[in-house]
Design an enzyme around this catalytic site. Structure first.
Site, mmCIF file in Angstrom:
data_model
loop_
_atom_site.group_PDB
_atom_site.id
_atom_site.type_symbol
_atom_site.label_atom_id
_atom_site.label_comp_id
_atom_site.label_asym_id
_atom_site.label_seq_id
_atom_site.Cartn_x
_atom_site.Cartn_y
_atom_site.Cartn_z
ATOM 1 N N TYR A 145 0.844 -1.206 0.000
ATOM 2 C CA TYR A 145 0.000 0.000 0.000
ATOM 3 C C TYR A 145 0.879 1.257 0.000
ATOM 4 O O TYR A 145 0.705 2.155 -0.825
ATOM 5 C CB TYR A 145 -0.897 -0.026 1.232
ATOM 6 C CG TYR A 145 -1.901 1.091 1.326
ATOM 7 C CD1 TYR A 145 -2.951 1.197 0.409
ATOM 8 C CD2 TYR A 145 -1.842 2.030 2.350
ATOM 9 C CE1 TYR A 145 -3.898 2.214 0.520
ATOM 10 C CE2 TYR A 145 -2.784 3.044 2.462
ATOM 11 C CZ TYR A 145 -3.807 3.131 1.549
ATOM 12 O OH TYR A 145 -4.741 4.135 1.668
ATOM 13 N N ASP A 146 1.833 1.275 0.925
ATOM 14 C CA ASP A 146 2.662 2.469 1.092
ATOM 15 C C ASP A 146 3.413 2.798 -0.201
ATOM 16 O O ASP A 146 3.444 3.944 -0.649
ATOM 17 C CB ASP A 146 3.681 2.269 2.223
ATOM 18 C CG ASP A 146 3.027 1.937 3.556
ATOM 19 O OD1 ASP A 146 1.803 1.738 3.583
ATOM 20 O OD2 ASP A 146 3.738 1.858 4.573
ATOM 21 N N ASN A 174 -6.000 8.918 9.331
ATOM 22 C CA ASN A 174 -7.097 8.036 9.789
ATOM 23 C C ASN A 174 -8.434 8.774 9.805
ATOM 24 O O ASN A 174 -8.538 9.843 10.422
ATOM 25 C CB ASN A 174 -6.797 7.508 11.191
ATOM 26 C CG ASN A 174 -5.614 6.560 11.192
ATOM 27 O OD1 ASN A 174 -4.484 6.981 10.940
ATOM 28 N ND2 ASN A 174 -5.865 5.296 11.447
ATOM 29 N N PHE A 191 -13.557 -2.034 16.994
ATOM 30 C CA PHE A 191 -13.908 -1.774 18.394
ATOM 31 C C PHE A 191 -15.414 -1.559 18.538
ATOM 32 O O PHE A 191 -16.016 -2.008 19.509
ATOM 33 C CB PHE A 191 -13.157 -0.540 18.922
ATOM 34 C CG PHE A 191 -11.658 -0.697 18.982
ATOM 35 C CD1 PHE A 191 -11.052 -1.942 18.888
ATOM 36 C CD2 PHE A 191 -10.838 0.421 19.144
ATOM 37 C CE1 PHE A 191 -9.669 -2.087 18.939
ATOM 38 C CE2 PHE A 191 -9.458 0.289 19.207
ATOM 39 C CZ PHE A 191 -8.871 -0.964 19.101
ATOM 40 N N ARG A 211 -2.876 7.383 17.160
ATOM 41 C CA ARG A 211 -3.471 7.784 15.892
ATOM 42 C C ARG A 211 -4.273 9.061 16.157
ATOM 43 O O ARG A 211 -4.586 9.378 17.307
ATOM 44 C CB ARG A 211 -4.422 6.712 15.336
ATOM 45 C CG ARG A 211 -3.775 5.384 14.943
ATOM 46 C CD ARG A 211 -2.830 5.519 13.757
ATOM 47 N NE ARG A 211 -2.304 4.218 13.328
ATOM 48 C CZ ARG A 211 -1.223 3.630 13.819
ATOM 49 N NH1 ARG A 211 -0.528 4.200 14.794
ATOM 50 N NH2 ARG A 211 -0.825 2.454 13.359
ATOM 51 N N ASP A 271 3.585 -1.729 12.307
ATOM 52 C CA ASP A 271 2.487 -0.851 12.739
ATOM 53 C C ASP A 271 3.101 0.475 13.233
ATOM 54 O O ASP A 271 3.921 0.475 14.159
ATOM 55 C CB ASP A 271 1.757 -1.556 13.888
ATOM 56 C CG ASP A 271 0.388 -0.997 14.163
ATOM 57 O OD1 ASP A 271 -0.602 -1.638 13.772
ATOM 58 O OD2 ASP A 271 0.297 0.076 14.792
ATOM 59 N N ARG A 275 1.183 8.726 15.061
ATOM 60 C CA ARG A 275 0.734 9.377 13.820
ATOM 61 C C ARG A 275 -0.113 10.600 14.176
ATOM 62 O O ARG A 275 -1.087 10.500 14.920
ATOM 63 C CB ARG A 275 -0.088 8.413 12.972
ATOM 64 C CG ARG A 275 -0.491 9.039 11.642
ATOM 65 C CD ARG A 275 -1.309 8.095 10.809
ATOM 66 N NE ARG A 275 -0.527 7.020 10.264
ATOM 67 C CZ ARG A 275 -1.060 5.848 9.880
ATOM 68 N NH1 ARG A 275 -2.341 5.639 10.025
ATOM 69 N NH2 ARG A 275 -0.302 4.913 9.362
HETATM 70 N N1 UDP Z 1 -5.795 -1.888 16.048
HETATM 71 C C1 UDP Z 1 -6.113 -2.550 17.205
HETATM 72 N N2 UDP Z 1 -7.137 -3.462 17.190
HETATM 73 C C2 UDP Z 1 -7.871 -3.741 16.084
HETATM 74 C C3 UDP Z 1 -7.562 -3.042 14.901
HETATM 75 C C4 UDP Z 1 -6.512 -2.124 14.915
HETATM 76 O O1 UDP Z 1 -5.490 -2.324 18.255
HETATM 77 O O2 UDP Z 1 -8.780 -4.615 16.154
HETATM 78 C C5 UDP Z 1 -4.687 -0.934 16.066
HETATM 79 C C6 UDP Z 1 -3.647 -1.109 14.970
HETATM 80 O O3 UDP Z 1 -2.647 -2.025 15.348
HETATM 81 C C7 UDP Z 1 -3.111 0.311 14.840
HETATM 82 C C8 UDP Z 1 -4.323 1.182 15.182
HETATM 83 O O4 UDP Z 1 -5.239 0.345 15.882
HETATM 84 O O5 UDP Z 1 -2.092 0.545 15.802
HETATM 85 C C9 UDP Z 1 -5.037 1.748 13.966
HETATM 86 O O6 UDP Z 1 -5.219 0.688 13.080
HETATM 87 P P1 UDP Z 1 -6.081 0.793 11.765
HETATM 88 O O7 UDP Z 1 -6.093 -0.559 11.148
HETATM 89 O O8 UDP Z 1 -7.387 1.419 12.098
HETATM 90 O O9 UDP Z 1 -5.308 1.812 10.822
HETATM 91 P P2 UDP Z 1 -3.776 2.203 10.608
HETATM 92 O O10 UDP Z 1 -3.681 3.544 11.206
HETATM 93 O O11 UDP Z 1 -2.848 1.229 11.293
HETATM 94 O O12 UDP Z 1 -3.624 2.179 9.139
#
Ligand code: UDP
Length: 312
Positions: A145-146, A174, A191, A211, A271, A275
């Protein structure tokens, strides 16, 4: 009526962007191959000045008539999607961007690419300014993706320099809101659906990674301002309110009145630890500022997921 082509129109952001442009009087042609998009996201646009074409934009894009703007939004966009769809992710970022740029060039249209905070990788500069070049692992699971988005930015700039196309690059941080897929694996939908079902809420790592979450209507407002502006350099759009993943998990549990407990799962490879967008450019050049508070945005999103998850 200015006419806009949006690739990825049936996706989360694409569908909101299509709707907002229709509301502002634009004529919209939406293109999507429905790989991660969903017709249900655009069903309510059927009676408006909206034409839908089912097409994979890694192949030649054929649109009749004049086009004033081409917005290239098509791509798998969640970490789980690009783990499952690595090659389509690379193809739509690379070949799809080339085809969408070709359409814009042929029509003399303004082109805008949906880029991402992922171009900064696991950032060593915090918060992230547009001048930061990033810290990306090209061969890690997120690399598909990146690097596709980094290539897309390079291709976009090449069309500007070489073909004199009017191009825009938005780096989207995000974003959350209604029409995210329940199982796209991202933190907010995961969540919310877990909390609404009183299941364990899965925080990855120790939850200390941060985030900064932007509500969809704020994002779309920024996108349209950029699209109509004279700016050609990349612009971050996101909400600078930064929090840990554990904090947002706890807030969602509280707001849903859930009895869920947090459980900790392994942190995915690469991860990003932090951010947060620096939005000085968006503020000064576009007069843009996010307006929707986290409480308000999460409340609206919970209403959507409650109806989806619990059917009420
Ligand atoms: N994350 C989490 N539990 C989940 C899904 C994501 O703790 O069920 C964490 C993930 O590891 C990251 C953050 O939440 O640190 C945001 O993840 P997301 O997939 O929403 O987007 P990203 O910012 O990583 O692209």
């Amino acid at each position: 009526m200015p006419r806009v082509v949006i690739t990825g129109a049936a996706g989360f952001i694409g569908s909101h962007l299509s709707e907002a442009l229709l509301d502002r009087g634009f004529s919209v042609v939406g293109i999507d191959n429905l790989l991660t998009g969903d017709l249900a996201n655009i069903a309510h646009l059927r009676d408006r000045d909206f034409q839908f074409i089912r097409h994979d934009v890694t192949n030649y894009i054929d649109v009749d008539g004049p086009v004033d703007f081409v917005l290239h939004w098509a791509s798998p966009a969640s970490p789980i999607d690009y783990l499952e769809l690595p090659i389509p992710t690379l193809k739509v970022g690379a070949l799809g961007t080339h085809k969408a740029l070709g359409l814009a060039k042929a029509k003399g249209a303004v082109f805008m690419i949906a880029s991402t905070s992922e171009v900064y990788g696991d950032p060593l500069e915090h918060p992230q300014k547009e001048t930061y070049w990033g810290n990306v692992n090209p061969i890690g699971p997120r690399g598909v993706y990146d690097e596709a988005k980094r290539f897309a930015e390079a291709m976009t700039v090449a069309y500007r320099r070489f073909h004199n196309l009017d191009t825009k690059i938005v780096r989207i941080f995000n974003t959350y809101g209604p029409r995210m897929r329940i199982r796209d694996g991202r933190a907010v939908p995961a969540f919310m659906s877990q909390a609404l079902l009183n299941q364990d809420v899965t925080v990855f790592g120790d939850g200390s990674q941060t985030r900064s979450f932007c509500y969809i209507s704020d994002l779309v407002d920024g996108l349209i301002r950029l699209m109509l502006s004279k700016e050609n350099d990349p612009i971050n759009i996101g909400n600078p309110q930064e929090m840990t993943i554990e904090q947002i998990a706890r807030q969602i549990i509280a707001m849903t009145g859930s009895s869920s407990k947090i459980i900790y799962k392994p942190l995915p490879t690469d991860d990003p630890k932090v951010r947060q967008p620096d939005i000085t450019r968006a503020r000064t050049l576009l007069g843009w500022e996010p307006k929707v508070s986290l409480d308000e945005g999460l409340g609206r999103t919970i209403d959507y997921f409650r109806a989806k998850v619990l059917g009420s």
